[in-house]
Design an enzyme around this catalytic site. Structure first.
Site, mmCIF file in Angstrom:
data_model
loop_
_atom_site.group_PDB
_atom_site.id
_atom_site.type_symbol
_atom_site.label_atom_id
_atom_site.label_comp_id
_atom_site.label_asym_id
_atom_site.label_seq_id
_atom_site.Cartn_x
_atom_site.Cartn_y
_atom_site.Cartn_z
ATOM 1 N N TYR A 109 0.861 -1.185 0.000
ATOM 2 C CA TYR A 109 0.000 0.000 0.000
ATOM 3 C C TYR A 109 0.893 1.230 0.000
ATOM 4 O O TYR A 109 1.870 1.301 0.751
ATOM 5 C CB TYR A 109 -0.912 0.026 1.245
ATOM 6 C CG TYR A 109 -1.660 1.336 1.324
ATOM 7 C CD1 TYR A 109 -2.887 1.489 0.695
ATOM 8 C CD2 TYR A 109 -1.100 2.449 1.961
ATOM 9 C CE1 TYR A 109 -3.550 2.704 0.709
ATOM 10 C CE2 TYR A 109 -1.751 3.676 1.971
ATOM 11 C CZ TYR A 109 -2.976 3.798 1.340
ATOM 12 O OH TYR A 109 -3.618 5.011 1.326
ATOM 13 N N GLU B 278 -3.152 7.756 -4.224
ATOM 14 C CA GLU B 278 -2.965 6.437 -3.624
ATOM 15 C C GLU B 278 -2.681 5.387 -4.686
ATOM 16 O O GLU B 278 -3.293 5.395 -5.752
ATOM 17 C CB GLU B 278 -4.259 6.089 -2.879
ATOM 18 C CG GLU B 278 -4.229 4.821 -2.095
ATOM 19 C CD GLU B 278 -5.592 4.557 -1.451
ATOM 20 O OE1 GLU B 278 -5.806 5.016 -0.319
ATOM 21 O OE2 GLU B 278 -6.441 3.915 -2.090
#
Ligand code: GDP
Ligand code: MN
Length: 378
Positions: free
Chosen positions: A101, A189
């Site tokens: 992530y 992101e």
């Protein structure tokens, strides 16, 4: 404003983040053609502005163009969390060894952007954040100083990234940060950022949210707006230059001026009611705008009463009154209307409304009490 995966990834790529080769398609046939161009295995990805597409069946792998076409047809007929799938992204399938992530958002409490990464990336990152938040490494970035290399090394070390990926990771981190700043984003992101079977870093998913207040200086990003995902009432409101925000209560509010609108909502709450919306019709509202505002408020089925609180300065009371009547001509409704009108031409306005048998009030307190009572009995 949220951007789609394909849009976010295109922006990331401009800033040097490696992404898979691919293109977006609106039909199954087009999807098949793209798969043929790419050759080999592809991934078919629904483009909807919600997370968890993978778990909802909106991400599928295909071996060849024929299979791509079939799966694209399936995905294009899906709804994911209430949103219709209008486009699919066809990307070269990545062979994934590990999912990381990686993201940047604003940390309001720290008054700084924060860069976050986790070795436990992928579809369960929300669960990781909830159950084992220590697995998410965070580094704050001073907006004036920007991102420093040592910070990217801190993150790489924090997620135990093998040393041979650090240089590439540093470039991706700077790319993401530069994209975040240049686009006035509130979120950028990559989840997952993957280590591929042939040992490269690759941004497989992308997500960006742009600060609405900065859109005026990003006409290119405004063009990317997907109207499908916005409440129709909010699109309509923007068209008329109205500021409308839907809330959970049952008393619709139509007010001129943001401060007065907030005061009105407070007073409704003081007397035990709950506002159904915030709506500022602005100064100098014409009959047209008032009519649009009323239509928007009444399109919300939870509205049981409407409170109109208009202070006439530039906005003339008789104009407002005519707007209300013309709106009620368009939208037949049994919803009771409580109206408080003061200021310029208020007398004329009140007369027009009284003739039409509307509930009027002298003071804001009376108006709120009447609206709360009307919402309870309706
Ligand atoms: P999300 O579910 O909306 O976050 O969509 P993602 O693009 O993140 O995809 C979800 C998951 O599908 C990823 O975490 C991967 O495990 C898998 N996935 C996505 N793209 C590929 C790909 O190209 N190859 C493989 N093998 N898996 C993929
Ligand atoms: Mn994802």
């Amino acid at each position: 404003m949220k951007l789609h995966e394909y849009q976010s990834k295109q922006i990331f790529a401009k800033y040097g983040v490696p992404i898979p080769k691919g293109r977006v398609a609106a039909t199954a046939i087009e999807a098949g053609e793209i798969a043929a161009e790419l050759g080999g295995r592809v991934v078919i990805k629904s483009q909807v502005l919600v997370g968890g597409r993978g778990k909802a069946g909106g991400i599928r792998l295909a071996k060849n163009p024929r299979e791509t076409e079939e799966l694209a047809a399936q995905i294009l007929s899906m709804e994911i969390k209430g949103l219709p799938v209008r486009k699919v992204l066809i990307d070269e399938a990545a062979q994934i060894d590990k999912e990381i992530y990686f993201g940047i958002t604003n940390d309001r409490a720290a008054r700084k952007p924060v860069m976050m990464a986790s070795a436990a990336g992928g579809v369960d990152i929300e669960e990781v954040a909830r159950v084992t938040p220590e697995k998410i490494i965070k580094v704050h970035i001073d907006p004036l100083l920007g991102l420093h290399d040592y910070q990217t090394w801190d993150i790489a070390a924090g997620i135990d990234l093998p040393r041979d990926h650090w240089r590439a990771f540093g470039q991706i981190a700077h790319g993401l940060w530069n994209a975040y700043v240049a686009c006035d984003a509130t979120l950028a992101e990559i989840n997952p950022l993957v280590i591929t079977a042939d040992n490269r870093l690759l941004g497989v998913d992308g997500k960006m949210v742009i600060d609405d207040n900065a859109l005026f200086r990003h006409p290119d990003l405004v063009e990317m707006r997907d109207l499908d995902v916005e409440a129709p009432s909010e699109i309509e409101a923007r068209k008329y230059g109205l500021t409308y925000i839907k809330l959970d209560g049952n008393i619709g509010c139509m007010v001129n001026g943001a401060g007065l609108a907030m005061t009105t909502m407070d007073i409704i709450k003081l007397f035990g009611g709950e506002p159904a919306n915030f709506l500022d019709i602005g100064g100098g509202a014409s009959a047209d705008k008032v009519s649009a505002a009323l239509r928007i408020i009444l399109s919300d089925p939870s509205v049981k009463a409407v409170l109109l609180n208009v202070f006439g300065g530039i906005t003339r009371g008789d104009e407002v009154a005519r707007g209300i009547l013309s709106a009620l001509n368009d939208v037949k409704t049994g919803v009771p209307m409580v109206i408080r009108l003061v200021g310029t031409n208020a007398e004329e306005g009140r007369q027009i409304l009284a003739d039409a048998e509307m509930i009027t009030a002298e003071t804001l307190v009376q108006a709120a009490q009447k609206a709360v009572a009307a919402a309870k009995t309706n």
